[in-house]
Design a protein around this motif. Structure first.
Motif, short mmCIF file in Angstrom:
data_model
loop_
_atom_site.label_atom_id
_atom_site.label_comp_id
_atom_site.label_asym_id
_atom_site.label_seq_id
_atom_site.Cartn_x
_atom_site.Cartn_y
_atom_site.Cartn_z
N MET A 10 -25.17 -11.03 34.93
CA MET A 10 -24.72 -10.00 34.13
C MET A 10 -25.70 -9.15 35.13
SD MET A 10 -23.95 -8.29 31.85
CE MET A 10 -23.57 -9.04 31.25
N PRO A 11 -26.17 -8.08 36.22
CA PRO A 11 -26.74 -7.35 35.97
C PRO A 11 -27.41 -6.46 36.16
CG PRO A 11 -24.81 -5.93 37.04
CD PRO A 11 -24.28 -7.58 35.94
N TYR A 12 -29.05 -6.22 36.71
CA TYR A 12 -29.82 -4.83 35.72
C TYR A 12 -30.28 -4.06 36.86
CZ TYR A 12 -30.69 -8.96 31.92
OH TYR A 12 -30.34 -9.07 30.63
N LYS A 13 -30.72 -3.41 36.44
CA LYS A 13 -31.44 -1.94 37.55
C LYS A 13 -32.57 -1.37 36.35
CE LYS A 13 -28.82 -1.10 40.81
NZ LYS A 13 -29.39 -1.43 41.82
N VAL A 14 -34.17 -1.71 37.69
CA VAL A 14 -35.40 -1.13 36.89
C VAL A 14 -35.24 0.52 36.37
CG1 VAL A 14 -37.78 -0.75 36.88
CG2 VAL A 14 -36.21 -3.12 37.88
N ILE A 15 -35.40 0.66 35.14
CA ILE A 15 -34.94 2.04 34.79
C ILE A 15 -36.68 2.85 34.21
CG2 ILE A 15 -34.06 4.43 33.34
CD1 ILE A 15 -31.19 2.15 34.15
N GLY A 16 -37.48 3.74 34.27
CA GLY A 16 -38.64 3.98 33.47
C GLY A 16 -39.53 3.15 33.64
N GLY A 17 -39.42 1.42 34.50
CA GLY A 17 -40.09 0.54 34.52
C GLY A 17 -39.59 -0.41 34.06
N PRO B 234 -36.37 -3.33 32.40
CA PRO B 234 -35.41 -3.88 33.08
C PRO B 234 -34.00 -3.14 32.35
CG PRO B 234 -36.80 -5.38 33.31
CD PRO B 234 -37.46 -4.45 32.50
N THR B 235 -33.12 -2.72 33.29
CA THR B 235 -32.34 -2.29 32.04
C THR B 235 -30.41 -2.92 31.91
OG1 THR B 235 -33.17 -0.07 31.89
CG2 THR B 235 -30.82 -0.67 31.40
N ARG B 236 -30.40 -3.37 31.29
CA ARG B 236 -28.81 -4.39 31.57
C ARG B 236 -27.80 -3.23 32.11
NH1 ARG B 236 -27.41 -9.61 30.03
NH2 ARG B 236 -28.99 -9.67 28.56
N ILE B 237 -26.72 -3.44 32.88
CA ILE B 237 -25.90 -2.31 33.86
C ILE B 237 -24.86 -3.45 33.09
CG2 ILE B 237 -24.95 -1.30 35.38
CD1 ILE B 237 -27.52 -0.37 34.32
N GLU B 238 -23.92 -3.06 32.53
CA GLU B 238 -22.03 -3.67 32.38
C GLU B 238 -21.12 -2.87 32.89
OE1 GLU B 238 -21.37 -5.15 28.45
OE2 GLU B 238 -23.38 -5.52 27.69
N TYR B 239 -19.96 -3.37 33.80
CA TYR B 239 -19.14 -3.33 34.69
C TYR B 239 -17.95 -3.51 33.59
CZ TYR B 239 -22.45 -2.63 38.60
OH TYR B 239 -23.06 -2.51 39.78
N SER B 240 -17.17 -1.88 33.49
CA SER B 240 -15.77 -2.36 33.19
C SER B 240 -14.67 -2.32 33.93
CB SER B 240 -14.62 -1.26 32.20
OG SER B 240 -15.40 0.01 33.01
N VAL B 241 -13.70 -2.82 33.88
CA VAL B 241 -12.24 -3.08 34.81
C VAL B 241 -12.01 -2.32 35.62
CG1 VAL B 241 -10.17 -3.65 35.82
CG2 VAL B 241 -11.52 -5.56 33.22
N ASP B 242 -12.10 -0.82 34.98
CA ASP B 242 -12.55 0.51 35.83
C ASP B 242 -13.14 0.87 36.92
OD1 ASP B 242 -9.66 0.74 34.86
OD2 ASP B 242 -10.45 2.15 32.95
N ASP B 243 -14.42 0.41 36.42
CA ASP B 243 -15.57 0.54 36.95
C ASP B 243 -15.72 -0.22 38.16
OD1 ASP B 243 -16.82 1.97 35.15
OD2 ASP B 243 -17.82 0.44 33.77
N ILE B 244 -14.83 -1.45 38.62
CA ILE B 244 -15.44 -2.34 40.04
C ILE B 244 -13.80 -1.62 40.82
CG2 ILE B 244 -14.13 -4.59 40.09
CD1 ILE B 244 -16.71 -4.36 38.99
N VAL C 184 -32.69 -8.08 48.35
CA VAL C 184 -31.39 -8.29 48.16
C VAL C 184 -31.05 -9.00 47.28
CG1 VAL C 184 -28.76 -10.12 48.98
CG2 VAL C 184 -30.61 -8.54 51.22
N LEU C 185 -31.70 -9.93 46.36
CA LEU C 185 -31.84 -10.03 44.97
C LEU C 185 -31.54 -8.57 44.09
CD1 LEU C 185 -33.41 -13.53 45.54
CD2 LEU C 185 -31.60 -12.35 44.44
N ASN C 186 -33.09 -8.13 43.72
CA ASN C 186 -33.00 -7.23 43.19
C ASN C 186 -31.58 -5.58 43.44
OD1 ASN C 186 -35.17 -7.79 41.71
ND2 ASN C 186 -36.08 -6.95 43.31
N GLU C 187 -31.79 -5.06 44.88
CA GLU C 187 -30.66 -4.15 44.85
C GLU C 187 -29.64 -4.70 44.44
OE1 GLU C 187 -32.22 -2.05 48.00
OE2 GLU C 187 -34.48 -1.78 46.89
#
Length: 486
Positions: free
Chosen positions: A1-8, A10-20, A210-213
């Motif tokens: 499950m990918p994450y991004k750092v938002i506002g300091g 870790p925030t989980r980013i979920e992808y739908s099939v359409d997103d892919i 690479v792992l983060n971004e």
């Protein structure tokens, strides 16, 4: 499950099939790597053209796998398997620059609608997460600390056994290096050195970037480890069970490929260098229910709850059999010896790193309740993280079910205790080699059954017995030094 750092945070980013499909078009992805893990833990892939990738394939899977050719999967007479991509594992591979490529991790299914392949390690891990819920918990969180070596060159000769077998390691950091940096590290003198002794800072920076971004695997710290010759550690922020195992597998994939870009070679072999520290995969775990960490209790010693103690007791009770899964190679047991910061003795403690289990206590108080955890120090990076987490969870839950008392914590250096003192205090010892560990697993396997089926356990034992025999029939080069003149 990918994450991004938002506002300091870790925030989980979920992808739908359409997103892919939108990302494939937006990023002009040419090829998609479908990745999966074999039972012993090897990473495999097959690559498809994005032009032929369809919505039905994303939902139903792709009939692209001969299971009989993957170790631990199927026999030749029932080999048709299906790869079902997980959209939440989508990541663009940054080192493939000529034909832009992305990857997705896959679940493995049998053909003809017969459901999940029982020897798919990712499926076993997902099954473990479901079993945890039947035991009254919502989630478990896992943080693997994966250590590894990065060498400049490696050579071995094993294909001409009658000529002799040998290996050689070249590292700019090593005291035996002929063309090093001028600041070589001695054996067991590699912990946190500054540059220029630490020659791998930029390499680790590239791995973390690479792992983060690209992969959404958040890493909060990296450093040189204790051993000489390029031992490293990059810490992954803890996550839910299957996500954490996905991250550990992707981590290995990334550090190897970034090493290649740096014209170096990374290895997960636990003990490549004699007389020096080996690489571990210390495994941190906690159980959660209703948003609360069930291992935290402000009124208990070390703020470690009774549930946590029972979980600890279960791991200790099954530690010898567990070793066949947490330390699955013959080389694993060259690491598990006293004197090299590796755990050998079955005990628990707080700051004592000679015990197999540690309850980290850097901070106190309810402010830090979320980081209260158990650190199991035995596993090494040659193991399959999907199986390690599932087996450790099985042992811990068995301890909770049986109310297994772990005894008193051991605060003294166990390495310095006599055998009689260890026996008096009830301190056991891990198996001395893979053969003993497999014997232990064969006699103590029922605790795994809610998650691991008997055929899966049998297959694990069969594959590791094969490796054990491969080594046992071959003389070791050092035996010539010891015995040639007898």
């Amino acid at each position: 499950m990918p994450y991004k750092v938002i506002g300091g945070k870790p925030t989980r980013i979920e992808y739908s099939v359409d997103d892919i499909f939108a990302k494939i078009k937006q990023e002009e992805i040419k090829f998609i790597d479908l990745q999966f893990t074999s039972l012993p833990g090897r990473f495999h892939h097959t690559t498809i053209s994005s032009n032929t990738f369809t919505l039905d394939q994303m939902i139903d899977g792709l009939p692209k796998l001969d299971g009989s050719s993957i170790v631990g999967f199927t026999s030749i007479d029932d080999s048709d398997l299906i790869l079902k991509p997980d959209p939440n594992s989508f990541a663009i591979i940054p080192w493939v620059t000529d034909k832009k490529s992305a990857r997705m991790l896959c679940d493995i299914y049998r053909g003809a609608g017969r459901g999940r392949l029982e020897t798919d390690p990712r499926g076993i891990c997902q099954k473990a997460e479901e079993y945890l819920k039947t035991q009254g918990y919502d989630d478990s969180f896992w943080g693997p600390e994966v250590e590894f070596f990065v060498f400049d060159k490696i050579h071995w000769d094993v294909l001409t056994p009658y000529k002799g077998q040998s290996y050689s390691i070249e590292s700019n950091e090593a005291p035996w290096s002929q063309e090093g940096t001028g600041y070589p590290m001695g054996l067991q003198e590699g912990y946190y050195p500054s540059t220029p002794s630490d020659t791998l800072t930029e390499y680790r920076n590239d791995c973390v970037e690479v792992l983060n971004e690209n992969f959404g695997i958040l890493c909060d710290n990296h450093h040189h480890e204790v051993a000489t010759a390029g031992q490293c550690e990059i810490d992954i922020i803890y996550d839910k069970m299957t996500n954490a195992a996905d991250s550990a597998q992707s981590y290995k994939y990334v550090i190897r490929n970034i090493a290649k870009l740096h014209k170096k070679i990374a290895t997960m072999m636990p003990k490549p260098i004699s007389m020096d520290s080996g690489s571990g995969m210390h495994t941190n775990v906690s159980l959660w229910k209703s948003g609360k960490n069930m291992f935290y209790d402000k009124d208990e010693d070390y703020e470690f709850s009774q549930i946590g103690r029972y979980f600890c007791g279960g791991i200790m009770d099954h530690a010898k059999g567990l070793a066949a899964i947490t330390n699955p190679t013959t080389n694993s047991y060259h690491r598990l010896v006293p004197g090299y910061e590796a755990p050998v003795y079955i005990a628990w403690s707080t700051a004592n790193r000679s015990a197999t289990i540690r309850i980290p206590g850097h901070f106190k108080g309810e402010k830090y309740a979320n980081v209260k955890r158990l650190e199991y120090r035995v596993p090494d990076p040659s193991s399959n993280p999907y199986l390690v987490f599932s087996a450790v969870l099985s042992a811990g839950l068995d301890g909770i079910k049986k109310k297994t008392d772990p005894g008193d914590p051991i605060h003294e250096d166990i390495y310095k205790m006599s055998k009689a003192e260890r026996k008096k205090r009830g301190i056991g010892i891990l198996p001395a080699n893979l053969g003993v560990a497999l014997d232990e697993l064969e006699s103590d396997r029922s605790f795994l059954n809610p998650i691991f089926s008997d055929p899966v356990i049998n297959k694990i034992i069969e594959l590791e017995r094969k490796d054990q025999r491969e080594i046992s029939i071959r003389p070791h080069p050092h035996e010539f030094y010891l015995y040639f003149d007898v």
